[in-house]
Design an enzyme around this catalytic site. Structure first.
Site, mmCIF file in Angstrom:
data_model
loop_
_atom_site.group_PDB
_atom_site.id
_atom_site.type_symbol
_atom_site.label_atom_id
_atom_site.label_comp_id
_atom_site.label_asym_id
_atom_site.label_seq_id
_atom_site.Cartn_x
_atom_site.Cartn_y
_atom_site.Cartn_z
ATOM 1 N N GLY A 70 39.384 90.259 22.908
ATOM 2 C CA GLY A 70 38.764 89.555 24.030
ATOM 3 C C GLY A 70 39.742 88.615 24.710
ATOM 4 C CG ASN A 149 31.926 80.730 22.355
ATOM 5 O OD1 ASN A 149 31.889 80.460 23.555
ATOM 6 N ND2 ASN A 149 32.716 80.105 21.511
ATOM 7 C CD GLN A 179 30.205 85.435 21.070
ATOM 8 O OE1 GLN A 179 29.251 86.033 20.559
ATOM 9 N NE2 GLN A 179 31.257 85.078 20.357
ATOM 10 C CB SER A 199 36.102 90.994 21.751
ATOM 11 O OG SER A 199 36.767 91.008 20.512
ATOM 12 N N GLY A 200 35.685 94.194 20.553
ATOM 13 C CA GLY A 200 34.977 95.078 19.617
ATOM 14 C C GLY A 200 34.415 94.398 18.384
ATOM 15 C CG HIS A 201 36.224 90.749 16.434
ATOM 16 N ND1 HIS A 201 35.851 89.576 15.828
ATOM 17 C CD2 HIS A 201 36.930 90.395 17.528
ATOM 18 C CE1 HIS A 201 36.329 88.545 16.529
ATOM 19 N NE2 HIS A 201 36.987 89.025 17.556
ATOM 20 C CB THR A 237 51.924 103.983 20.852
ATOM 21 O OG1 THR A 237 53.258 104.239 21.279
ATOM 22 C CG2 THR A 237 51.304 105.262 20.314
ATOM 23 C CB CYS A 325 39.585 72.036 11.853
ATOM 24 S SG CYS A 325 39.915 70.758 10.683
HETATM 25 N N1 PLP Z 1 35.474 84.857 24.603
HETATM 26 C C1 PLP Z 1 34.422 84.449 23.873
HETATM 27 C C2 PLP Z 1 33.195 83.967 24.561
HETATM 28 C C3 PLP Z 1 34.485 84.479 22.474
HETATM 29 O O1 PLP Z 1 33.446 84.066 21.762
HETATM 30 C C4 PLP Z 1 35.682 84.940 21.857
HETATM 31 C C5 PLP Z 1 35.808 84.947 20.382
HETATM 32 O O2 PLP Z 1 35.146 84.209 19.692
HETATM 33 C C6 PLP Z 1 36.730 85.356 22.675
HETATM 34 C C7 PLP Z 1 36.598 85.306 24.037
HETATM 35 C C8 PLP Z 1 38.005 85.867 22.072
HETATM 36 O O3 PLP Z 1 37.822 87.131 21.525
HETATM 37 P P1 PLP Z 1 38.921 87.735 20.498
HETATM 38 O O4 PLP Z 1 38.712 87.034 19.210
HETATM 39 O O5 PLP Z 1 38.609 89.182 20.425
HETATM 40 O O6 PLP Z 1 40.239 87.464 21.104
#
Ligand code: PLP
Length: 395
Positions: A70, A149, A179, A199-201, A237, A325
């Site tokens: 992301g 988020n 999000q 973002s995939g994760h 790649t 933190c």
């Molecule tokens: N944007 C938002 C709103 C997010 O919550 C996050 C990750 O927490 C990101 C961007 C960044 O994504 P990535 O961890 O895949 O770089």
């Protein structure tokens, strides 16, 4: 283990893992190679692009670029667009963006750009009128996240896109949808959004893969120069297993969307009601209806968020505090500060974020355990008088 930190990252869906494995094992060819052995990985990329296209409701799979995350999607969008339009030196974003956007904007600010950061109200909702009043003919780019988020609050990005294009058609509009993807429907072709990142994760693919939607008429420069991959806009790649994974995850998230909207919302609401009913020093940092289904941000007054997290962790419960933190000092969340969350709750705010894998019994367990944790932590709080007043007031 009870995992309620899905806005930080999600577990990989087993079906996504299955989809990736062949490209980590036998089908390892470089997809750009000419021999037959490369055909399967090349086809996997094509298929994944179509799946992400459908997931985002884009008109054409050519509008989808794979990235590593992301943050890369946001960096590509912001830097790529501004590189193509160096005469306009004014940019707009919100005070509550993720650092992927905020810190990229700060870099441009340091380099002489004029930046307006739009505020939010006490419920975390964006001040649209402020945003509208800041838009100028020389605004090169506006960036607004789809959903926050920390609070899950959804921003009216479609309305903002309409407004921008009606007043200043050359201003580009980037939406960080990290999000929102998989939690609410996204349909870019029905909107005037120029660029949108995911973002995939965050929706059950592995970490290390993202995507960027770019409207066909929008010019941008690549962040990574090199080979011809991603139509010359993102060299390197291709990470075939991860690209296959985000495609599969997108397909599964699309299928699960109605469950997410109904069941995950129900569980989230149950969690909030259960905690607010049983814990006298709990307050919802935002309770607006227009939130993604999975996110809850609850302030526990006069206690330290980190201590709550440690006690939750001892019970096998994963959640997160609004604090980041930074170099040893505990900085309260910039999002909660922008909302004006009272100081009494700022340091004791916890984000619970659910997923389609969250079970009813997980929620019941947290509701059951939270009063005991709070009993312990309020008993050692230095704010005994204030807690007593609160106890009487809230019954
Ligand atoms: N944007 C938002 C709103 C997010 O919550 C996050 C990750 O927490 C990101 C961007 C960044 O994504 P990535 O961890 O895949 O770089």
């Amino acid at each position: 283990m009870i995992y309620l930190d899905n806005n930080a990252t999600t577990k990989i869906d087993e079906r996504v893992l299955e989809e990736m494995l062949p490209y980590l094992k036998e089908d390892y060819a470089n997809p750009s190679s000419m021999y037959d052995f490369a055909k399967k990985p090349a086809a996997a990329i094509r298929e994944a692009r179509v799946k992400v296209r459908d997931f985002l409701g884009a008109a054409n799979e050519k509008d989808i670029y794979f990235t590593s995350c992301g943050s890369e999607s946001a960096n590509t969008a912001i830097k790529g667009v501004l590189n193509c339009n160096r005469e306009k030196r004014h940019i707009i974003t919100t005070k509550v963006e993720h650092p992927a956007v905020l810190n990229t904007y700060k870099e441009f600010e340091k380099n002489g750009y004029e930046v307006d950061y739009i505020g939010v109200n006490s419920q975390g909702e964006l001040d649209i009128e402020e945003l509208k009043s800041k838009l100028r003919k020389d605004t090169a780019l506006v960036s607004v996240m789809y959903a926050n988020n920390e609070t899950g609050v959804i921003y009216p990005v479609e309305e903002i896109a309409e407004y921008i294009k009606s007043k200043s058609p050359d201003t580009r509009f980037f939406v960080d949808a990290v999000q929102a993807a998989g939690k609410i429907p996204i349909n870019v072709k029905e909107t005037k959004i120029d660029l949108l990142g995911i973002s995939g994760h965050k929706f059950h693919a592995p970490k290390g893969i993202g995507a960027l939607y770019v409207k066909p008429d929008v010019r941008f420069t690549p962040l990574i120069n090199g080979g011809h991959q991603e139509r010359g806009m993102r060299a390197g790649t291709e990470n075939v297993p991860y690209i296959a994974a985000i495609g599969k995850a997108a397909e599964l998230a699309q299928e699960a969307l109605s469950y997410e909207l109904k069941e995950v919302t129900r569980l989230r609401d149950k969690l909030e009601e259960g905690i607010l009913k049983n814990v006298f020093n709990a307050r919802l940092n935002t309770g607006v209806k227009n939130r993604v289904p999975n996110t809850s941000n609850i302030g526990f007054e006069y206690v330290e968020g980190e201590l709550i997290l440690l006690h939750l962790s001892d019970l096998g419960i994963c959640a997160s505090s609004g604090s980041a933190c930074t170099s040893g000092s505990l900085e309260p969340s910039h999002v909660l500060r922008a909302m004006g969350v009272p100081f009494t709750a700022l340091h004791g705010s916890i984000r619970f974020s659910l997923s389609r894998f969250t079970k009813e019994s997980d929620i019941d367990f947290v509701i059951e355990k939270m009063p005991d944790i709070m009993k312990k932590l309020t008993s050692i709080s230095p704010f005994q008088e204030e807690l007593e007043v609160l106890r009487k007031r809230r019954g």
